[in-house]
Motif scaffolding. Structure first.
Motif, PDB file in Angstrom:
ATOM      1  N   ALA A 198       1.355  -1.069  -0.162  1.00  0.00           N
ATOM      2  CA  ALA A 198       0.063   0.261   0.269  1.00  0.00           C
ATOM      3  C   ALA A 198       0.917   1.189  -0.060  1.00  0.00           C
ATOM      4  O   ALA A 198       0.227   2.486  -0.753  1.00  0.00           O
ATOM      5  CB  ALA A 198      -0.764  -0.031   1.232  1.00  0.00           C
ATOM      6  N   LYS A 199       2.172   0.855   0.807  1.00  0.00           N
ATOM      7  CA  LYS A 199       2.798   2.381   0.841  1.00  0.00           C
ATOM      8  C   LYS A 199       3.874   2.645  -0.726  1.00  0.00           C
ATOM      9  O   LYS A 199       4.324   3.851  -0.108  1.00  0.00           O
ATOM     10  CB  LYS A 199       3.429   2.224   1.978  1.00  0.00           C
ATOM     11  CG  LYS A 199       2.921   2.638   2.862  1.00  0.00           C
ATOM     12  CD  LYS A 199       3.819   2.660   4.092  1.00  0.00           C
ATOM     13  CE  LYS A 199       4.920   3.520   4.195  1.00  0.00           C
ATOM     14  NZ  LYS A 199       4.968   5.084   5.321  1.00  0.00           N
ATOM     15  N   GLY A 200       4.403   1.078  -0.816  1.00  0.00           N
ATOM     16  CA  GLY A 200       4.955   1.256  -2.209  1.00  0.00           C
ATOM     17  C   GLY A 200       6.097   1.871  -1.366  1.00  0.00           C
ATOM     18  O   GLY A 200       7.482   2.131  -2.472  1.00  0.00           O
ATOM     19  N   PRO A 260       3.804   1.621  10.067  1.00  0.00           N
ATOM     20  CA  PRO A 260       4.345   2.813   9.555  1.00  0.00           C
ATOM     21  C   PRO A 260       3.944   4.120   9.387  1.00  0.00           C
ATOM     22  O   PRO A 260       2.426   3.851   9.332  1.00  0.00           O
ATOM     23  CB  PRO A 260       4.725   2.088   8.477  1.00  0.00           C
ATOM     24  CG  PRO A 260       3.753   1.126   7.681  1.00  0.00           C
ATOM     25  CD  PRO A 260       3.187   0.900   8.786  1.00  0.00           C
ATOM     26  N   SER A 261       4.029   5.326   8.932  1.00  0.00           N
ATOM     27  CA  SER A 261       3.569   6.568   8.986  1.00  0.00           C
ATOM     28  C   SER A 261       2.596   6.137   7.624  1.00  0.00           C
ATOM     29  O   SER A 261       3.353   4.848   6.646  1.00  0.00           O
ATOM     30  CB  SER A 261       4.404   7.412   8.627  1.00  0.00           C
ATOM     31  OG  SER A 261       5.351   7.621   7.677  1.00  0.00           O
ATOM     32  N   ALA A 262       1.848   6.740   7.420  1.00  0.00           N
ATOM     33  CA  ALA A 262       0.523   6.139   6.705  1.00  0.00           C
ATOM     34  C   ALA A 262       0.606   7.185   5.458  1.00  0.00           C
ATOM     35  O   ALA A 262      -0.324   7.153   4.566  1.00  0.00           O
ATOM     36  CB  ALA A 262      -1.197   6.546   6.805  1.00  0.00           C
ATOM     37  N   ASN A 263       1.533   7.757   4.237  1.00  0.00           N
ATOM     38  CA  ASN A 263       1.948   7.882   3.193  1.00  0.00           C
ATOM     39  C   ASN A 263       2.775   6.950   2.665  1.00  0.00           C
ATOM     40  O   ASN A 263       2.798   6.112   2.539  1.00  0.00           O
ATOM     41  CB  ASN A 263       2.939   8.890   3.609  1.00  0.00           C
ATOM     42  CG  ASN A 263       4.321   8.456   4.172  1.00  0.00           C
ATOM     43  OD1 ASN A 263       4.442   8.276   5.907  1.00  0.00           O
ATOM     44  ND2 ASN A 263       5.597   8.432   3.417  1.00  0.00           N
ATOM     45  N   ARG A 264       2.061   7.670   1.431  1.00  0.00           N
ATOM     46  CA  ARG A 264       2.935   6.659  -0.024  1.00  0.00           C
ATOM     47  C   ARG A 264       4.631   7.143   0.342  1.00  0.00           C
ATOM     48  O   ARG A 264       4.885   7.808   1.025  1.00  0.00           O
ATOM     49  CB  ARG A 264       2.746   7.224  -0.962  1.00  0.00           C
ATOM     50  CG  ARG A 264       1.095   6.662  -1.620  1.00  0.00           C
ATOM     51  CD  ARG A 264       0.878   5.569  -1.933  1.00  0.00           C
ATOM     52  NE  ARG A 264       1.667   4.973  -2.554  1.00  0.00           N
ATOM     53  CZ  ARG A 264       0.979   4.293  -4.379  1.00  0.00           C
ATOM     54  NH1 ARG A 264       0.357   6.002  -4.964  1.00  0.00           N
ATOM     55  NH2 ARG A 264       2.403   4.203  -5.067  1.00  0.00           N
ATOM     56  N   LEU A 321       6.055  15.303  13.713  1.00  0.00           N
ATOM     57  CA  LEU A 321       6.729  14.282  13.571  1.00  0.00           C
ATOM     58  C   LEU A 321       7.065  13.032  13.701  1.00  0.00           C
ATOM     59  O   LEU A 321       6.928  12.762  14.943  1.00  0.00           O
ATOM     60  CB  LEU A 321       8.507  15.567  13.621  1.00  0.00           C
ATOM     61  CG  LEU A 321       9.157  16.497  13.688  1.00  0.00           C
ATOM     62  CD1 LEU A 321       9.650  17.132  13.882  1.00  0.00           C
ATOM     63  CD2 LEU A 321       8.395  16.531  11.624  1.00  0.00           C
ATOM     64  N   GLU A 322       7.598  11.816  13.428  1.00  0.00           N
ATOM     65  CA  GLU A 322       7.879  11.063  14.195  1.00  0.00           C
ATOM     66  C   GLU A 322       8.453  10.881  14.881  1.00  0.00           C
ATOM     67  O   GLU A 322       9.542  11.484  15.706  1.00  0.00           O
ATOM     68  CB  GLU A 322       8.160   9.991  12.931  1.00  0.00           C
ATOM     69  CG  GLU A 322       7.155   9.950  11.387  1.00  0.00           C
ATOM     70  CD  GLU A 322       7.642  10.788  10.395  1.00  0.00           C
ATOM     71  OE1 GLU A 322       8.264  11.657  11.226  1.00  0.00           O
ATOM     72  OE2 GLU A 322       7.541  10.963   9.617  1.00  0.00           O
ATOM     73  N   SER A 323       8.084   9.632  16.493  1.00  0.00           N
ATOM     74  CA  SER A 323       8.603   9.296  16.844  1.00  0.00           C
ATOM     75  C   SER A 323      10.204   9.387  16.644  1.00  0.00           C
ATOM     76  O   SER A 323      11.194   8.908  16.220  1.00  0.00           O
ATOM     77  CB  SER A 323       8.116   7.446  17.691  1.00  0.00           C
ATOM     78  OG  SER A 323       8.227   6.909  16.772  1.00  0.00           O
ATOM     79  N   LYS A 359      14.847   8.443   0.009  1.00  0.00           N
ATOM     80  CA  LYS A 359      14.258   9.907  -0.145  1.00  0.00           C
ATOM     81  C   LYS A 359      13.156   9.699   0.708  1.00  0.00           C
ATOM     82  O   LYS A 359      12.391   8.673   0.785  1.00  0.00           O
ATOM     83  CB  LYS A 359      14.518  10.135  -1.817  1.00  0.00           C
ATOM     84  CG  LYS A 359      13.325  11.145  -2.286  1.00  0.00           C
ATOM     85  CD  LYS A 359      13.612  11.542  -4.015  1.00  0.00           C
ATOM     86  CE  LYS A 359      12.162  12.072  -3.887  1.00  0.00           C
ATOM     87  NZ  LYS A 359      11.075  11.845  -4.617  1.00  0.00           N
ATOM     88  N   HIS A 360      13.047  10.759   1.063  1.00  0.00           N
ATOM     89  CA  HIS A 360      12.262  10.811   2.159  1.00  0.00           C
ATOM     90  C   HIS A 360      11.573  12.319   2.242  1.00  0.00           C
ATOM     91  O   HIS A 360      11.800  13.194   2.089  1.00  0.00           O
ATOM     92  CB  HIS A 360      12.700  10.547   3.675  1.00  0.00           C
ATOM     93  CG  HIS A 360      12.467   9.904   4.418  1.00  0.00           C
ATOM     94  ND1 HIS A 360      13.179   8.885   4.349  1.00  0.00           N
ATOM     95  CD2 HIS A 360      10.916   9.252   5.194  1.00  0.00           C
ATOM     96  CE1 HIS A 360      12.165   7.415   5.466  1.00  0.00           C
ATOM     97  NE2 HIS A 360      11.418   8.231   5.977  1.00  0.00           N
ATOM     98  N   TYR A 361      10.434  12.310   2.651  1.00  0.00           N
ATOM     99  CA  TYR A 361       9.554  13.631   2.955  1.00  0.00           C
ATOM    100  C   TYR A 361       8.895  14.304   2.527  1.00  0.00           C
ATOM    101  O   TYR A 361       8.503  15.625   1.985  1.00  0.00           O
ATOM    102  CB  TYR A 361       9.994  14.164   4.940  1.00  0.00           C
ATOM    103  CG  TYR A 361      10.425  13.151   5.300  1.00  0.00           C
ATOM    104  CD1 TYR A 361       9.022  12.567   5.939  1.00  0.00           C
ATOM    105  CD2 TYR A 361      11.423  12.974   6.006  1.00  0.00           C
ATOM    106  CE1 TYR A 361       9.908  10.779   7.019  1.00  0.00           C
ATOM    107  CE2 TYR A 361      12.070  11.998   6.536  1.00  0.00           C
ATOM    108  CZ  TYR A 361      11.629  11.919   7.209  1.00  0.00           C
ATOM    109  OH  TYR A 361      11.777  10.691   8.685  1.00  0.00           O
TER     110      TYR A 361
HETATM  111 MG    MG Z   1       7.561   7.148   7.771  1.00  0.00          MG
END
Ligand code: MG
Ligand code: TXA
Length: 350
Positions: free
Chosen positions: A59-61, A145-149, A182-184, A240-242
């Motif tokens: 789902a996240k790829g 995990p965070s619920a983003n692609r 922001l994440e933990s 590559k992030h965010y």
């Molecule tokens: Mg994440």
């Protein structure tokens, strides 16, 4: 494409507990539910069902060599899935439930798909009541995990999750905006008295130092070059992030030089991260207001939303001043450097 149900927490006890019960059924049956936590929205599946983890990666790829965090209801539940030591319990007493994730040696019952084949598992006890209740009612530890692609800004509102996950998961629970944004903080324990920060978050090095004798910060947290290296300790740091669609240009300069550069180099297709009291200092560019100057918690809370806002109004370029790589700003520094593709423009002092 599957149908994604979107359900809203209202504060009405009957409505809200019906949502949790329904979501718990989805989790028990191996499905996926996006849930609010105090940090960012998480994409939740049972941490005991291997196919749930596979669905999360799909789902996240997300590359499946990047392990998932296992969320538990009570700090002592860590013993069911891992081998916590005395330092874990001292940290738990101070920071759990809350935005701290601890890497521990894993037990057999956590499938390899969750931990990406490694012999450790990341454990976190979330403070958000929806996350907490879902773990309790489902009776399952929850991989989330965070619920983003993969690659784009993390979601801090249910609408962000809908943008990324509509048609890809069973359910989204809208519990409003995440309070931290922001994440933990992710840490590794080095024996009973020392730890290393692998990903900075709301729980800072200074706060951890109240409990541990020594707190190290993994070089990959601060060094942009290392972030792109082959084998960082926390695999999530290598991708590559965010990143928004807009080009984020991170500027290392004092305030005057920053605003001068921005005014000379921007038009109405540009955005600027700017404290409320400095909005008058930008001219043509679109302001992305970060809150009161010096309010690290507020800019952290807004950060991912501002990146998504920039894309909504189709900005081509976004300028931001490089935050300090320390204290309460370290988590923001770590995210913003990655969102900018690890490129920093250094301007000379006047
Ligand atoms: Mg994440
Ligand atoms: O605040 C949070 O932690 C959010 C909410 C939903 O709880 N979750 C989150 O998960 O940020 P995710 O998957 O987006 O990030 C998990 C980070 C990644 O950098 C991953 O590489 C690292 O934790 N990680 C997970 N398990 C690990 C392990 N066993 N060893 C080292 N790093 C690990």
């Amino acid at each position: 494409m599957m149908k994604t149900e979107f359900l809203k927490i209202t504060g009405n006890a009957e409505n809200d507990s019906a949502i949790i019960v329904k979501a718990a059924e989805v989790i028990k049956n191996g499905g996926l539910v996006a849930i609010p936590t105090e940090t960012v929205y998480g994409l939740a599946g049972s941490a005991l069902i291997s196919s749930s983890a596979e669905k999360i990666y799909a789902a996240k790829g997300r590359p499946s060599d990047n392990p998932l965090i296992v969320h538990i209801a009570e700090p002592s539940d860590a013993e069911k899935y891992a081998y916590p030591n005395s330092l874990y319990y001292r940290l738990a007493e101070r920071f759990m439930p809350g935005p701290l994730t601890v890497i521990l040696k894993k037990k057999e019952n956590i499938p390899d798909t969750v931990t990406a084949g490694g012999d450790t598992v990341a454990v976190r006890c979330p403070a958000h009541p929806v996350a907490h209740k879902l773990i309790e009612v489902s009776g399952h530890p929850i991989a989330a995990p965070s619920a983003n692609r993969s690659g784009v800004p993390s979601p801090t509102k249910a609408e962000h999750v809908l943008e990324d996950m509509d048609g890809r998961i069973d359910m989204i629970i809208d519990g409003g905006e995440c309070s931290i944004g922001l994440e933990s903080t992710v840490i590794r324990l080095d024996g009973d008295n020392e730890c290393t920060i692998l990903r900075p978050g709301h729980v800072t090095a200074d706060m951890l130092a109240e409990i541990c004798h020594q707190v190290r910060i993994s070089p990959a947290v601060i060094e942009p070059a290392l972030a792109a290296s082959e084998k960082p300790e926390s695999p999530g740091m290598k991708y590559k992030h965010y990143a928004p669609n807009a080009e984020l240009i991170l500027i290392d300069a004092d305030e005057d030089a920053f605003f001068e550069y921005v005014c000379e180099n921007s038009d109405e297709n540009c955005g600027v991260f700017v404290a409320d009291e400095d909005i008058h200092r930008i001219k043509l560019a679109h302001p992305l207001p970060t809150g009161a100057k010096g309010d690290a918690a507020e800019i952290s809370r807004r950060f991912f939303t501002l990146l998504r806002n920039a894309d909504e109004v189709q900005l081509k370029t976004v300028y931001a001043q490089l935050p300090p790589a320390e204290g309460e700003y370290l988590a923001l520094y770590n995210r913003i450097v990655r969102a900018a593709g690890c490129r920093i423009l250094k301007l000379g002092k006047k």
